[in-house]
Every structure is written in structure tokens, then in C-alpha cells.
Design a protein around this motif. Structure first.
Motif, short mmCIF file in Angstrom:
data_model
loop_
_atom_site.label_atom_id
_atom_site.label_comp_id
_atom_site.label_asym_id
_atom_site.label_seq_id
_atom_site.Cartn_x
_atom_site.Cartn_y
_atom_site.Cartn_z
N LYS A 69 0.81 -1.23 0.00
CA LYS A 69 0.00 0.00 0.00
C LYS A 69 0.84 1.28 0.00
O LYS A 69 0.61 2.16 -0.84
N SER A 73 1.19 4.25 -2.99
CA SER A 73 0.98 5.68 -2.70
C SER A 73 2.18 6.52 -3.12
O SER A 73 2.01 7.62 -3.68
N ASN A 76 2.26 6.81 -6.91
CA ASN A 76 1.29 7.81 -7.36
C ASN A 76 1.79 9.23 -7.11
O ASN A 76 1.52 10.15 -7.91
N PHE A 103 2.30 8.78 3.96
CA PHE A 103 2.22 7.48 3.31
C PHE A 103 2.31 6.33 4.31
O PHE A 103 2.50 5.18 3.92
N ASN A 180 -13.24 5.99 3.17
CA ASN A 180 -11.82 6.20 2.88
C ASN A 180 -10.93 5.27 3.69
O ASN A 180 -9.85 4.88 3.24
N GLN A 183 -10.78 2.21 1.66
CA GLN A 183 -10.57 2.49 0.24
C GLN A 183 -9.66 1.47 -0.42
O GLN A 183 -9.94 0.99 -1.53
N TRP A 184 -8.58 1.08 0.26
CA TRP A 184 -7.62 0.12 -0.29
C TRP A 184 -8.28 -1.22 -0.53
O TRP A 184 -8.04 -1.88 -1.55
N PRO A 189 -9.56 4.13 -6.38
CA PRO A 189 -8.30 4.86 -6.62
C PRO A 189 -8.17 6.05 -5.68
O PRO A 189 -9.15 6.47 -5.05
N GLU A 190 -6.98 6.61 -5.61
CA GLU A 190 -6.75 7.75 -4.72
C GLU A 190 -7.52 8.99 -5.17
O GLU A 190 -7.77 9.89 -4.37
N GLU A 191 -7.91 9.02 -6.44
CA GLU A 191 -8.72 10.15 -6.92
C GLU A 191 -10.04 10.25 -6.17
O GLU A 191 -10.59 11.35 -6.01
N SER A 193 -10.60 9.71 -2.89
CA SER A 193 -10.42 10.41 -1.62
C SER A 193 -10.10 11.88 -1.81
O SER A 193 -10.46 12.71 -0.99
N ARG A 194 -9.42 12.21 -2.92
CA ARG A 194 -9.07 13.61 -3.17
C ARG A 194 -10.30 14.43 -3.56
O ARG A 194 -10.48 15.55 -3.10
#
Length: 430
Positions: A69, A73, A76, A103, A180, A183-184, A189-191, A193-194
């Protein structure tokens, strides 16, 4: 004359029973789920002895997922922050050296990057011989594949998210903070949470709303069903229907598939209780659970069904047990939800590897035809295989006594290293 009076009395009685003002027969106007009338058996306290199973303890895709994980991160971050995509997204160590906590990295970031040379390549910077890092070609290729899968199977991933939210019962709402935290495991995707709104895009069935406790929540606003009766079917229900063992009617039972670990024997009284437990009516994790008695075996069957369905939605069909604690309030789970795993070792396995407790759905690894694989499962395995290559690279370097850069540059400055660096990996608590 007498027959007319009898007929009149009968009509008056039927009228009274069907009247909305009738307080004696309220169930005729407010029907409850069938299971609400079958909660006779109380909770039976049985003790199951934990048995180690080397098969589940050796599944790399589960136990190296948490190790992967922070690497993903960081990868990315390189791609989003680098001004040199033509040079494999290179960045100086100073751009990331102070972001370890972002991270979940508990050692020096430079040291962490050097632990995974199959992902991150070190080289001398253009000025002052400072260390720079860039992504390897293999890492970039896997990133492209991952992005392609996210785009191709976005509808599938969002359907899993939708089902996760619908487990909250009639509210159909979960805090973004809770989503969140998982989420993993959901493969988001991290998009997301952003900027959840931008990621959800044209999917109008989702809506972000303000919750009572001041949190922002994600709600499912449109009706959703799997069958003609407007019901959402769990994985267990679909499999039982496929085998003609379940018709979708009220008060029907569905037995959980059992996969005993080798050498795990149950006492006769526990076997008897388990047989009785299997015969109880199946309570779908998507049904309203407000009418269930929390101290009944029927309530426990609903909890086990929910955990089974939840794990079937996750990428590796497993989760750190402590990650589920935040769900208790919103999914109607008991305070001691961990007991559901402990009391059903034929359905779940609790692995104590890597100094944490991981709950694994056995069925996903014993009968792969019954659990739909997650779209990201294969690319995660490829990432883990690439991560394992780092061990061979570092081993060869030690054997050959080689370093990341030429021996002539022994005085290269490293702003992120010190002699008293802490342990390489942080310990996780049970």
C-alpha cells in the motif's frame, strides 16, 4: 332472521379487524419481516479454539498487501508531482523526505525507497550530487495497466461501493471518512479520496450530504435491485439460487459453505449448535435489521452474512480486523464483532501473521467459482511479484558488494539519512 344477524356480526368483525384504528392486530397493517416472529432461540455462548492454518498464512496477495500500500501511494506521488515524466517521473529526495507520515511510512523515506529498487531507481541529481529517485520501467507499465483497469471496470468498482453503502440499512448512507478507511480494500483509486464528486462524475445514484454529527457522507439515492422483486441479492443468495437451494422467499434458510481447516475438530455440542445455526432463516445484509434482537443467534447469523458479503466485495477478500471497528455504528455490528470470526472458523480464518490480525473469507480461496474476483486482483498480484524482485536485487548487491551509484562518489550527500535510523518496518498491534 337469525342467519342475517350472524352474517351481519361476521361482517362487523371483519371490518373491525381490517380497520386502521384497530390496536389489537397491528401486524395486519404493519407487516414485519418474517424473521421477526422466529427469534425464539437465545444467543448460545460457544468457545472455538483457534487453529493455525499454514495455507492461509502463506497467501502473498493477502499478507503483502499492506506492505504494498505505501509503495503504491509513493508511486502515485511520483507521477502526480514530477515535472519530468520523460525521465520516468524523477524527483529529488527533498521533495518527499518530510512526507513519510502521509504514506504511513515510519522510517526515513530515502531508506524506504532503497528497500524497493524494483520500483524506485536512485541516481545522482543535476546539482550538488544530491540523490534523486525515479520510477522503474516495470513500475510505470504496471501503473498504466492499473489505470486501464480502473477505467474499464469503473462501473463494477462503483457497484461494490454501492453495495457497501446499502449495508447500512434504511439510511443508505455512510460517512466518507469510513469509506476512505477501507478504500484500499474496496479497490477505489486515490482520486476518490481527493475529490469524490469528480471521480463519481455522471453516476447520479450517489450524493454527498451533510450528516448529523457534522461529517460528510456518501448516500445512494436511487433504488437498486438484482431481481424482479426489487431485492438486492447477496453473493450467498445468488449462489443458492443458482443451485436451486433458495427461492428468495421470506423465512428461508441458507447454509453457509463450510471449509474446515486440517486438524480442526469441534466438540459434539458445538456441532449441534452449528447445525441449528445453519437452519436459521437467512437475513440478508441488505435487509432492515432494526427488528432483530441483538442477543439472539438470528442476529449473529445476520452479522456473519454481512461479514461474508463484505469480504466478498474486497480485492483480496480479506481485511485487517481492526479496520472493521469503525463500521459497528453504521452497519449494526455488535460491540464485540471479532467474536463472529472466532465462533465460525469454518467460514473465516484469522491470521496472526505480520503482527496483526487479518480476517480471511475461506470460500474465496477454496471455491473460486462462487465468489466474483475483484477487477484489480490480478494487477495487485503483479505489483507484489515486482515487490518481491527487490529482495533478489538487494541480495545480489550484498553478494557483489555493489551500491546504487559509483564507488567514486562515496561522499554523496543524503539529506534524508542518518546513522541512527529506526527499524525498517513498523510493528502493527493486534
Amino acid at each position: 332472521m337469525f342467519s342475517k344477524q350472524i352474517k351481519k356480526s361476521r361482517n362487523s368483525l371483519q371490518s373491525f379487524i381490517s380497520s386502521s384504528q384497530n390496536p389489537i392486530f397491528p401486524f395486519l397493517h404493519n407487516p414485519q419481516p418474517a424473521y421477526s416472529y422466529t427469534q425464539i432461540q437465545s444467543y448460545v455462548d460457544v468457545y472455538m479454539k483457534w487453529k493455525k492454518d499454514s495455507y492461509y498464512d502463506s497467501i502473498d496477495s493477502i499478507h503483502k498487501s499492506l506492505q504494498l500500500k505505501p509503495i503504491i501511494s509513493l508511486k502515485n506521488f511520483f507521477i502526480s508531482s514530477s515535472s519530468s515524466p520523460h525521465d520516468n517521473y524523477s524527483i529529488p529526495i527533498s521533495a518527499i523526505s518530510k512526507k513519510g507520515s502521509d504514506f504511513d511510512i515510519h522510517i526515513k523515506v530515502a531508506r524506504f525507497l532503497r528497500n524497493y529498487p524494483s520500483f524506485f531507481e536512485e541516481f545522482e541529481g543535476p546539482k550538488y550530487n544530491l540523490p534523486w529517485f525515479r520510477l522503474t520501467n516495470k513500475a510505470i507499465e504496471l501503473d498504466k495497466e492499473e489505470k486501464m483497469l480502473h477505467a474499464k471496470f469503473k462501473a463494477d468498482i462503483l457497484e461494490r461501493l454501492k453495495k457497501f453503502i446499502l449495508m447500512s440499512g434504511s439510511k443508505k448512507l455512510l460517512p466518507l471518512k469510513v469509506i476512505n478507511s477501507l478504500q484500499w480494500y474496496l479497490g477505489l483509486p486515490e482520486e476518490f479520496s481527493r475529490d469524490p464528486l469528480e471521480f463519481l462524475g455522471d453516476y447520479e445514484c450517489f450524493q454527498i450530504i451533510e450528516m448529523e454529527d457534522g461529517l460528510k457522507g456518501l448516500a445512494v439515492t436511487e433504488s437498486y435491485s438484482d431481481d424482479k422483486n426489487g431485492k438486492i441479492l447477496s453473493m450467498l443468495q445468488k449462489n443458492a439460487m443458482r443451485k436451486c437451494l433458495y427461492n428468495g422467499g421470506a423465512n428461508e434458510s441458507i447454509t453457509f459453505p463450510l471449509f474446515p481447516s486440517k486438524g480442526l475438530r469441534l466438540k459434539q455440542k458445538i456441532k449441534d449448535w452449528l447445525d441449528e445455526f445453519q437452519r436459521l432463516p437467512y437475513v440478508s445484509p441488505y435487509d432492515d435489521f432494526s427488528g432483530l434482537r441483538p442477543d439472539s443467534d438470528l442476529s449473529e447469523k445476520r452479522v456473519v452474512a454481512l461479514l461474508h458479503e463484505l469480504l466478498s466485495l474486497f480485492v483480496e477478500h480479506s481485511v485487517e480486523r481492526k479496520k472493521l471497528l469503525c463500521l459497528r455504528k453504521y452497519l449494526g455490528l455488535p460491540q464485540k464483532v471479532h467474536k463472529a470470526f472466532e465462533r465460525h472458523p469454518h467460514i473465516f480464518y484469522l491470521s496472526l501473521k505480520n503482527k496483526t490480525c487479518t480476517a480471511i473469507l475461506k470460500e474465496a480461496y477454496q471455491d473460486k467459482s462462487t465468489i466474483e474476483p475483484h477487477p484489480l486482483a490480478n494487477v495487485r498480484k503483479k505489483y507484489i511479484a515486482l515487490m518481491n524482485e527487490s529482495d533478489f536485487i538487494l541480495k545480489n548487491r550484498r553478494v557483489n558488494n555493489s551500491w546504487p551509484f559509483d564507488r567514486a562518489n562515496v561522499n554523496v550527500k543524503d539529506l534524508d539519512c542518518s546513522d541512527d535510523e529506526g527499524p525498517e518496518m513498523a510493528e502493527a498491534s493486534l
